[in-house]
Design a protein around this motif. Structure first.
Motif, PDB file in Angstrom:
ATOM      1  N   UNK A  38       0.851  -1.191   0.000  1.00 59.32           N
ATOM      2  CA  UNK A  38       0.000   0.000   0.000  1.00 59.32           C
ATOM      3  C   UNK A  38       0.886   1.240   0.000  1.00 59.32           C
ATOM      4  N   UNK A  39       0.286   2.400  -0.203  1.00 58.96           N
ATOM      5  CA  UNK A  39       1.081   3.623  -0.161  1.00 58.96           C
ATOM      6  C   UNK A  39       1.367   4.010   1.296  1.00 58.96           C
ATOM      7  N   UNK A  40       2.490   4.694   1.545  1.00 57.37           N
ATOM      8  CA  UNK A  40       2.883   5.035   2.914  1.00 57.37           C
ATOM      9  C   UNK A  40       1.804   5.773   3.715  1.00 57.37           C
ATOM     10  N   UNK A  41       1.024   6.611   3.056  1.00 67.00           N
ATOM     11  CA  UNK A  41      -0.019   7.345   3.763  1.00 67.00           C
ATOM     12  C   UNK A  41      -1.066   6.446   4.399  1.00 67.00           C
ATOM     13  N   UNK A  42      -1.270   5.250   3.847  1.00 66.56           N
ATOM     14  CA  UNK A  42      -2.277   4.331   4.392  1.00 66.56           C
ATOM     15  C   UNK A  42      -1.832   3.650   5.683  1.00 66.56           C
ATOM     16  N   UNK A  43      -0.567   3.740   6.012  1.00 68.11           N
ATOM     17  CA  UNK A  43      -0.099   3.186   7.279  1.00 68.11           C
ATOM     18  C   UNK A  43      -0.534   4.149   8.375  1.00 68.11           C
ATOM     19  N   UNK A  44      -1.295   3.665   9.319  1.00 67.45           N
ATOM     20  CA  UNK A  44      -1.784   4.495  10.425  1.00 67.45           C
ATOM     21  C   UNK A  44      -0.785   4.391  11.571  1.00 67.45           C
ATOM     22  N   UNK A  45       0.154   5.343  11.607  1.00 66.35           N
ATOM     23  CA  UNK A  45       1.181   5.283  12.644  1.00 66.35           C
ATOM     24  C   UNK A  45       0.624   5.843  13.949  1.00 66.35           C
ATOM     25  N   UNK A  46       0.991   5.190  15.046  1.00 66.26           N
ATOM     26  CA  UNK A  46       0.547   5.602  16.368  1.00 66.26           C
ATOM     27  C   UNK A  46       1.725   6.227  17.086  1.00 66.26           C
ATOM     28  N   UNK A  47       1.612   7.516  17.364  1.00 70.75           N
ATOM     29  CA  UNK A  47       2.671   8.273  18.005  1.00 70.75           C
ATOM     30  C   UNK A  47       2.373   8.429  19.488  1.00 70.75           C
ATOM     31  N   UNK A  48       3.356   8.121  20.315  1.00 69.29           N
ATOM     32  CA  UNK A  48       3.230   8.264  21.766  1.00 69.29           C
ATOM     33  C   UNK A  48       3.856   9.596  22.141  1.00 69.29           C
ATOM     34  N   UNK A  49       3.023  10.510  22.643  1.00 68.87           N
ATOM     35  CA  UNK A  49       3.443  11.890  22.836  1.00 68.87           C
ATOM     36  C   UNK A  49       3.116  12.371  24.251  1.00 68.87           C
ATOM     37  N   UNK A  50       4.048  13.130  24.831  1.00 65.49           N
ATOM     38  CA  UNK A  50       3.788  13.805  26.095  1.00 65.49           C
ATOM     39  C   UNK A  50       3.523  15.272  25.784  1.00 65.49           C
ATOM     40  N   UNK A  51       2.425  15.780  26.333  1.00 67.54           N
ATOM     41  CA  UNK A  51       2.090  17.191  26.191  1.00 67.54           C
ATOM     42  C   UNK A  51       1.850  17.703  27.598  1.00 67.54           C
ATOM     43  N   UNK A  52       2.741  18.600  28.042  1.00 72.42           N
ATOM     44  CA  UNK A  52       2.761  19.036  29.435  1.00 72.42           C
ATOM     45  C   UNK A  52       2.934  17.789  30.302  1.00 72.42           C
ATOM     46  N   UNK A  53       1.998  17.473  31.181  1.00 70.84           N
ATOM     47  CA  UNK A  53       2.128  16.294  32.044  1.00 70.84           C
ATOM     48  C   UNK A  53       1.317  15.100  31.552  1.00 70.84           C
ATOM     49  N   UNK A  54       0.657  15.229  30.428  1.00 64.16           N
ATOM     50  CA  UNK A  54      -0.211  14.166  29.930  1.00 64.16           C
ATOM     51  C   UNK A  54       0.445  13.388  28.786  1.00 64.16           C
ATOM     52  N   UNK A  55       0.172  12.090  28.747  1.00 63.85           N
ATOM     53  CA  UNK A  55       0.597  11.252  27.630  1.00 63.85           C
ATOM     54  C   UNK A  55      -0.641  10.936  26.805  1.00 63.85           C
ATOM     55  N   UNK A  56      -0.508  11.080  25.489  1.00 62.53           N
ATOM     56  CA  UNK A  56      -1.595  10.758  24.569  1.00 62.53           C
ATOM     57  C   UNK A  56      -1.027   9.955  23.409  1.00 62.53           C
ATOM     58  N   UNK A  57      -1.903   9.248  22.727  1.00 63.52           N
ATOM     59  CA  UNK A  57      -1.555   8.578  21.484  1.00 63.52           C
ATOM     60  C   UNK A  57      -2.225   9.338  20.355  1.00 63.52           C
ATOM     61  N   UNK A  58      -1.465   9.632  19.322  1.00 64.21           N
ATOM     62  CA  UNK A  58      -2.000  10.287  18.133  1.00 64.21           C
ATOM     63  C   UNK A  58      -1.811   9.323  16.973  1.00 64.21           C
ATOM     64  N   UNK A  59      -2.909   8.943  16.346  1.00 62.67           N
ATOM     65  CA  UNK A  59      -2.852   8.060  15.185  1.00 62.67           C
ATOM     66  C   UNK A  59      -3.006   8.938  13.950  1.00 62.67           C
ATOM     67  N   UNK A  60      -2.013   8.857  13.054  1.00 62.26           N
ATOM     68  CA  UNK A  60      -1.995   9.716  11.870  1.00 62.26           C
ATOM     69  C   UNK A  60      -1.579   8.917  10.643  1.00 62.26           C
ATOM     70  N   UNK A  61      -1.818   9.474   9.481  1.00 60.01           N
ATOM     71  CA  UNK A  61      -1.363   8.817   8.256  1.00 60.01           C
ATOM     72  C   UNK A  61       0.156   8.734   8.288  1.00 60.01           C
ATOM     73  N   UNK A  62       0.679   7.691   7.679  1.00 58.93           N
ATOM     74  CA  UNK A  62       2.089   7.389   7.798  1.00 58.93           C
ATOM     75  C   UNK A  62       3.043   8.429   7.270  1.00 58.93           C
ATOM     76  N   UNK A  63       2.633   9.217   6.290  1.00 59.23           N
ATOM     77  CA  UNK A  63       3.538  10.200   5.707  1.00 59.23           C
ATOM     78  C   UNK A  63       3.296  11.619   6.228  1.00 59.23           C
ATOM     79  N   UNK A  64       2.522  11.757   7.279  1.00 60.33           N
ATOM     80  CA  UNK A  64       2.282  13.065   7.900  1.00 60.33           C
ATOM     81  C   UNK A  64       3.261  13.257   9.057  1.00 60.33           C
ATOM     82  N   UNK A  65       3.454  14.505   9.444  1.00 57.32           N
ATOM     83  CA  UNK A  65       4.303  14.821  10.596  1.00 57.32           C
ATOM     84  C   UNK A  65       3.516  15.680  11.574  1.00 57.32           C
ATOM     85  N   UNK A  66       3.816  15.495  12.846  1.00 56.98           N
ATOM     86  CA  UNK A  66       3.187  16.329  13.879  1.00 56.98           C
ATOM     87  C   UNK A  66       3.577  17.786  13.629  1.00 56.98           C
TER      88      UNK A  66
END
Length: 165
Positions: A38-66
């Motif tokens: 498939x094309x790279x964008x179809x890969x749903x990458x899950x990013x583990x991110x800390x924002x201030x004191x909270x941890x969240x998961x952001x699922x984005x298309x594979x070729x996107x950047x935060x």
């Protein structure tokens, strides 16, 4: 154990979704796209991110950047990626296999609107060789994700990467 936690979670919440285990690495977006055909964008990458004191998961298309500006506007702070050990401890999944299913701890999940560019996406399934196929809407519904706009479009991300080189 991580693949097993995803398998157990899917058995309860989405028994119709099959785990795809290619036996080859899907640990990076490029590997996953090549392995799954498939094309790279179809890969749903899950990013583990800390924002201030909270941890969240952001699922984005594979070729996107935060996008730091968008993330600060959406969450009230600048995103910082977690280290591999912290990711493993909090999600129960190894880097390269992180997904929003079968998590070791309760972590809020957000889906970036970039996923909506595709009819089907392929998030990892708890190991560096496994994934699942589903619609972005189903992904968000299954994990109770809120939709956010925190990524740069792929063309912008590519231009930013080239400028940094």
């Amino acid at each position: 154990m991580s693949l097993e936690s995803v398998r157990a979670w899917l058995a309860v919440h989405a028994p119709d979704i099959a785990i795809i285990d290619q036996g080859e690495s899907t640990a990076t977006v490029a590997d996953a796209a090549r392995t799954l055909g498939v094309e790279p964008g179809q890969i749903a990458k899950t990013l583990s991110v800390r924002i201030n004191d909270a941890v969240v998961l952001v699922v984005a298309r594979g070729d996107a950047r935060i996008d730091n500006r968008k993330t600060k506007a959406a969450f009230g702070g600048r995103p910082r990626m977690l280290g591999a050990e912290e990711v493993q401890a909090l999600t129960g999944h190894p880097v390269g296999g992180v997904c929003p299913f079968g998590l070791a701890t309760a972590i809020p999940v957000y889906c970036d609107i970039s996923l909506r560019d595709f009819a089907e996406v392929y998030p990892a399934a708890g190991s560096t060789t496994s994934s699942v196929r589903l619609t972005p809407a189903r992904l968000a519904d299954l994990v109770g994700a809120r939709w956010v706009d925190v990524c740069q479009p792929p063309a912008v991300a590519d231009a930013a990467a080239e400028a940094a080189e």
